[in-house]
Design a protein around this motif. Sequence first.
Motif, mmCIF file in Angstrom:
data_model
loop_
_atom_site.group_PDB
_atom_site.id
_atom_site.type_symbol
_atom_site.label_atom_id
_atom_site.label_comp_id
_atom_site.label_asym_id
_atom_site.label_seq_id
_atom_site.Cartn_x
_atom_site.Cartn_y
_atom_site.Cartn_z
ATOM 1 N N GLN A 285 12.719 -1.542 10.836
ATOM 2 C CA GLN A 285 12.557 -0.157 11.247
ATOM 3 C C GLN A 285 13.892 0.456 11.595
ATOM 4 O O GLN A 285 14.761 -0.193 12.175
ATOM 5 N N LEU B 237 9.533 -0.588 6.969
ATOM 6 C CA LEU B 237 9.269 -1.460 5.833
ATOM 7 C C LEU B 237 8.742 -2.790 6.347
ATOM 8 O O LEU B 237 9.246 -3.327 7.334
ATOM 9 N N GLY C 187 5.393 0.336 3.291
ATOM 10 C CA GLY C 187 6.361 1.041 4.116
ATOM 11 C C GLY C 187 6.019 2.494 4.321
ATOM 12 O O GLY C 187 5.061 3.016 3.742
ATOM 13 N N HIS D 184 3.594 7.423 2.993
ATOM 14 C CA HIS D 184 3.286 5.999 3.061
ATOM 15 C C HIS D 184 3.230 5.384 1.662
ATOM 16 O O HIS D 184 2.663 5.966 0.743
ATOM 17 N N GLN E 2 1.596 2.140 0.655
ATOM 18 C CA GLN E 2 0.813 1.036 1.205
ATOM 19 C C GLN E 2 -0.481 0.779 0.456
ATOM 20 O O GLN E 2 -1.148 -0.219 0.698
#
Length: 201
Positions: A76, A91, A125, A136, A138
């Motif tokens: 981060q 991430l 991430g 995002h 993800q």
Amino acid sequence: MDNYPLRFIAILVCLGLLASACSKSNDGPIEKTDAPGAYYIRYKANGVNHEYTDKQLVYAIFLTLPDTDARQCLIQGRLQENDQNRDAIFLAVTDAGPLKTGTVYQLSERLEWPEYNQRISKVFGSHYSASAEKYHAQLYQSPSLPFEVKDVASAQFSQINDTTVKGTFSMHAYTTYPDLKEVIITDGEFYVPILLSNQNR
């Protein structure tokens, strides 16, 4: 386990608060051996440069996940000490065993543990813009979703030791449905201290 990345982002916010407290109170060997400004997370978001270099605001956390014993590295960085919702990057890289240098980890690669009803992409991430828009990367492609998933994320470590982690990353990330605004993260690189770890790498 489909909501795993969202839950981890919430957990990361809590860890971020802990990180601020720990990094302010623990001026151990890392501060003595590393020159000021040595750490960084930098990348381009739709061609615009972003760079975070405050040692207290860029860091990694290594975890061994419960049940599966999977290994995870959370990275981060942010610009504002008191605002985690803008000018920030997050991430997460996960593997079934110890994370390795030289391996390219990707969101499109999925880990599954049916016996625990758990599944997770190897990378996910988020990017928070200066105006607090949240993007995002993800989502894994699934026929149950009402839109085509275009999320992409990858990461590679060039160095992992007891105190620091270094590597590169990229992402195609999106705001939530139905807006699905896109940000393309390129030229990502990080060199950050390991703030917390509960694993032997």
